[in-house]
Design an enzyme around this catalytic site. Sequence first.
Site, PDB file in Angstrom:
ATOM      1  N   ARG A 195      -1.456  -3.694   3.097  1.00  0.00           N
ATOM      2  CA  ARG A 195      -1.666  -4.928   2.253  1.00  0.00           C
ATOM      3  C   ARG A 195      -0.399  -5.717   2.450  1.00  0.00           C
ATOM      4  NH1 ARG A 195      -5.807  -2.725   2.000  1.00  0.00           N
ATOM      5  NH2 ARG A 195      -7.279  -2.642   0.061  1.00  0.00           N
ATOM      6  N   LEU A 196       0.362  -5.685   3.631  1.00  0.00           N
ATOM      7  CA  LEU A 196       1.482  -6.596   3.938  1.00  0.00           C
ATOM      8  C   LEU A 196       0.726  -7.784   4.702  1.00  0.00           C
ATOM      9  CD1 LEU A 196       4.402  -4.079   4.449  1.00  0.00           C
ATOM     10  CD2 LEU A 196       3.828  -5.383   2.451  1.00  0.00           C
TER      11      LEU A 196
END
Length: 219
Positions: A195-196
């Site tokens: 989720r970066l």
Amino acid sequence: MKEFLDILRNDHSDFDQGKLDDRLKSIDPMKLFTKWYQEAFEKQCISPNSMIISTVGEDLMPSSRVVYMKELLEEGLIFYTNYESKKGSDLEENPQISALFYWDELSRQIRVQGIVEKAPEFMSDDYFDSRPRPSQLGAWASRQSNVIADRETLDEEYKKIEKRFENQVVPRPPFWGGYLIRPTTIEFWQGRPSRLHDRICFEKNDVESKEWKVIRRNP
């Protein structure tokens, strides 16, 4: 219902379709937009030109719906609609708009904010002339967003319009045409693992400005 909620909560699918290198900051955002759109088309993404547009009228309540981008120009994006629809009345009151493209197959989205203006009449005429005849008649028959009693009312109106223009070229209704979205913000989002995600955003003060400020945002 509990099983359904568990599926949503436990959806930990990750993103590994690509990344946004900082070197992209030097690219004109409309050229990058065009490149991404072409890639979405080539990858056969579902309805690559569909976009969610949001408007805000005098009631200050945001309203969103899916429309289709029909032209991608150096100046911005064009879509067509009934000027007397809910979106049309919102834009008459407040010309600010947002648009969102999402291509799941590429784990990409583009978020656009800007100001709308009516497209030149010759463009609206040309596009209307290219539409299938039933769609042309439908544009006349539907007073988009207005309340009607039932489906039969709409069908009867279509029959009247069909009769009205029988054996004639269907002209563009004066209440139907295009809008040009002139962007002031264009954000490119690329899904990344853990989720970066990558977010590179191009911003400018107003539609007349030629200079874009480029920033990277946290996911």
